[in-house]
Motif scaffolding. Structure first.
Motif, mmCIF file in Angstrom:
data_model
loop_
_atom_site.group_PDB
_atom_site.id
_atom_site.type_symbol
_atom_site.label_atom_id
_atom_site.label_comp_id
_atom_site.label_asym_id
_atom_site.label_seq_id
_atom_site.Cartn_x
_atom_site.Cartn_y
_atom_site.Cartn_z
ATOM 1 N N GLU A 27 0.825 -1.323 -0.292
ATOM 2 C CA GLU A 27 -0.132 -0.131 -0.181
ATOM 3 C C GLU A 27 0.884 1.293 -0.083
ATOM 4 O O GLU A 27 1.971 1.252 1.101
ATOM 5 C CB GLU A 27 -0.938 -0.017 1.319
ATOM 6 C CG GLU A 27 -2.156 -0.572 1.100
ATOM 7 C CD GLU A 27 -3.301 -0.262 2.264
ATOM 8 O OE1 GLU A 27 -3.891 -0.989 2.391
ATOM 9 O OE2 GLU A 27 -2.706 0.460 3.436
ATOM 10 N N THR A 40 -6.574 8.560 2.802
ATOM 11 C CA THR A 40 -6.126 7.305 3.299
ATOM 12 C C THR A 40 -5.753 6.859 4.810
ATOM 13 O O THR A 40 -5.030 6.019 4.970
ATOM 14 C CB THR A 40 -4.929 6.934 2.119
ATOM 15 O OG1 THR A 40 -3.816 7.744 2.681
ATOM 16 C CG2 THR A 40 -5.071 6.908 0.854
ATOM 17 N N PHE A 42 -4.871 5.661 8.215
ATOM 18 C CA PHE A 42 -5.373 4.445 8.548
ATOM 19 C C PHE A 42 -6.048 4.645 10.099
ATOM 20 O O PHE A 42 -6.038 5.294 10.925
ATOM 21 C CB PHE A 42 -4.022 3.452 8.963
ATOM 22 C CG PHE A 42 -4.246 2.120 9.399
ATOM 23 C CD1 PHE A 42 -4.649 0.961 8.657
ATOM 24 C CD2 PHE A 42 -4.328 2.074 10.697
ATOM 25 C CE1 PHE A 42 -4.826 -0.208 9.077
ATOM 26 C CE2 PHE A 42 -4.279 0.454 11.299
ATOM 27 C CZ PHE A 42 -4.998 -0.492 10.605
ATOM 28 N N ASP A 139 -6.701 -0.967 -3.869
ATOM 29 C CA ASP A 139 -6.785 -1.884 -2.892
ATOM 30 C C ASP A 139 -8.242 -2.002 -2.978
ATOM 31 O O ASP A 139 -9.059 -1.220 -3.481
ATOM 32 C CB ASP A 139 -6.373 -1.524 -1.771
ATOM 33 C CG ASP A 139 -6.091 -2.479 -0.730
ATOM 34 O OD1 ASP A 139 -6.391 -3.576 -0.692
ATOM 35 O OD2 ASP A 139 -5.247 -2.319 0.221
ATOM 36 N N ARG A 165 -10.619 1.513 2.833
ATOM 37 C CA ARG A 165 -9.469 1.280 2.262
ATOM 38 C C ARG A 165 -9.662 0.738 0.573
ATOM 39 O O ARG A 165 -8.640 0.687 -0.166
ATOM 40 C CB ARG A 165 -9.006 -0.387 2.678
ATOM 41 C CG ARG A 165 -7.560 -0.792 2.270
ATOM 42 C CD ARG A 165 -7.058 -1.967 3.181
ATOM 43 N NE ARG A 165 -8.024 -3.198 2.404
ATOM 44 C CZ ARG A 165 -7.888 -4.500 2.732
ATOM 45 N NH1 ARG A 165 -7.026 -4.807 3.825
ATOM 46 N NH2 ARG A 165 -8.576 -5.447 2.184
#
Ligand SMILES: [Zn+2]
Length: 500
Positions: A27, A40, A42, A139, A165
């Motif tokens: 990633e 993006t 997390f 992804d 994701r």
């Protein structure tokens, strides 16, 4: 948990030759997704980082993220790949809940990078891993299966999907089959992923946190009978997400496949799941019949045609790569390739480098990280880098030992305090009273008391049996609880017992 028959690893090698291969997904660490502007980051609340593009809503149009393309080219360049002058995205059609569009945007017959290689070293031997291709894709979302014991769909009573994701840029790095590794196959696989991870870190294109799934490898293994010209059928163990597991997955598949072949059985071409707890694999999806994904060029994205100047500029600004850096550091630190390999295996290269940068000598930095600190990391079952001590603090301890403030034994106690969160080495030494005693009244009293309390030993020393003085030094060290400097104590005893 596995009922599979297994052949002893060493025995496998007497009859079979393994061929391994790795497909690694990384990633990228871009701020936004590959084809839309969504974040993006997390760990956000599920489905808070989505938009019509990454949810595949009708009428939405993707736009390629330039940083994603640039990062992929830089990875290709670091792996010695040929960079395509013309490349296209393709639609890989399959219907699955975590693919909201009904297809994955990927690259098919026109990838960005092809024909590279990566050399890895295992036990002093170099293995060249040929890279077939490096391509860019997106992804998928994440399925969460609720109610089952294992977190897999089997036994679950419902499933949830998080699309945060979905659409994060993903680079896939595919090796060609790697023959000729023999008994080293598991280690070569691990060394390859390790080195690849180091390169990605050096490039700064991904955080490559394996535990967060930033980097995951599909591990292909097949066995051929020794002397046979034909390779065996391979299995593909999916999404192995730790370096240690890569090695274990290869080892297990070799042992399992050998047992099947020994009994005259046939290896099924299939994907397999790896189980961290038991180190085993279990069957996933059959690949006996090739799935027709009906790839076709993505009509909503313009082709990517990296011009020569851009690629040359990216090549010229690549950072020093890990292999070259290790050679340079070995030279600067005056250590052999084998000693460097120990540091690499211990995950200590960066830590030692940072400790040296903070003022310690390379020898001292290596001594602490590979000795005392490696032992503690091992005892607590963590990686060196996870210990609660910084390279700067290790350098501080080294400096305090060199200045005579503490000896090695007291330094280890100071380290205990640092690891326990009691502050910097100097603070711990102050708070715990760990500093070496100077020639204080307290030390003079301890020396005199040792002589008085051990008249026999003192007599021997006075009579010329100089080596007996060790017992008296020991007595003083004991009464001062290790805080005296042994050399000072010895000199003070000699002044009192041996006429000059
Ligand atoms: Zn989006």
């Amino acid at each position: 948990m596995s009922a599979d028959k297994l052949v002893d690893f060493d025995e496998v090698l007497t009859r079979y030759e393994p061929v391994i291969g790795l497909e690694t997904h990384v990633e990228l660490g871009t701020a936004s997704k590959m084809f839309c502007g969504c974040s993006t980051t997390f760990g956000a609340e599920p489905n808070t980082q989505t938009c019509p593009v990454c949810l595949g809503l009708p009428g939405s149009l993707p736009v390629a993220n330039e940083i994603g393309i640039e990062s992929t080219i830089r990875i290709g360049l670091a792996l010695g790949c040929r960079i395509a002058t013309w490349s296209r995205f393709a639609r890989k059609n399959y219907f699955y809940p975590d693919i909201p569009k009904g297809f994955q945007t990927t690259q098919y017959d026109e990838p960005l990078c092809t024909a590279g290689h990566l050399d890895v070293e295992v036990d002093g031997e170099t293995y060249r891993v040929e890279i077939e291709r490096v391509h860019l894709e997106e992804d998928t979302g994440k399925n969460l299966h609720v109610g089952g014991a294992t977190g897999r769909i089997h036994g679950a009573d419902h499933s949830l999907i998080d699309y945060n994701r979905a659409g994060i840029p993903l680079v896939e790095i595919v090796t060609r089959p790697i023959p000729g590794t023999g008994a080293k196959a598991p280690e070569v696989a691990k060394a390859y992923v390790t080195e690849l991870r180091e390169i990605l870190l050096a490039l700064g294109v991904s955080e490559v946190r394996m535990e967060q799934g930033n980097l995951r490898s599909d591990v292909n293994v097949s066995l051929a009978s020794i002397g046979s010209l034909e390779w065996g059928t391979r299995t593909e163990t999916k999404n192995v997400n730790s370096l240690r597991s890569v090695e274990r997955a290869v080892r297990f598949e070799m042992r399992r496949q050998a047992a099947v072949l020994d009994e005259g059985g046939r290896i099924l071409q299939e994907t397999r799941h790896f189980h961290e707890d038991s180190g085993t694999t279990s069957p996933g999806r059959s690949k006996e019949e090739a799935t027709d994904y009906r790839y076709f060029p993505e009509p909503d994205l313009v082709p990517v045609a990296p011009d020569e100047d851009w690629v040359a500029k990216l090549a010229a600004t690549l950072p020093e790569l890990p292999a070259a850096r290790r050679v340079r550091l070995s030279d600067e630190w005056g250590i052999s390739p084998t000693e460097m390999a120990w540091l690499v295996n211990a995950g200590a290269v960066e830590l030692v480098s940072d400790t040296v940068a903070a003022g310690a000598s390379p020898a001292d930095a290596r001594k602490w990280w590979l000795g005392e600190l490696a032992r503690r990391a091992n005892d607590s079952g963590v990686e060196l880098a996870e210990l609660a001590v910084t390279p700067a603090q290790v350098a501080e301890i080294v400096g305090l030992v060199a200045a005579g403030t503490v000896n090695d034994q007291l330094a280890r106690q100071a380290l205990d305090g640092v690891l326990a969160g009691e502050g910097s080495p100097a603070q711990v030494i102050e708070a715990r009273g760990l500093a070496v005693m100077g020639e204080s009244d307290e030390l003079v009293a301890a020396v005199d008391a040792a002589i008085e309390g051990n008249p026999d030993v003192a007599g021997k020393v006075r009579a010329g049996k100089v080596q007996a003085i060790g017992a008296l030094v020991g007595a003083v060290m004991k009464t001062t609880r290790g805080k005296a400097d042994a050399a000072t104590v010895k000199r003070m005893l000699e002044e009192r017992l041996i006429p000059s």
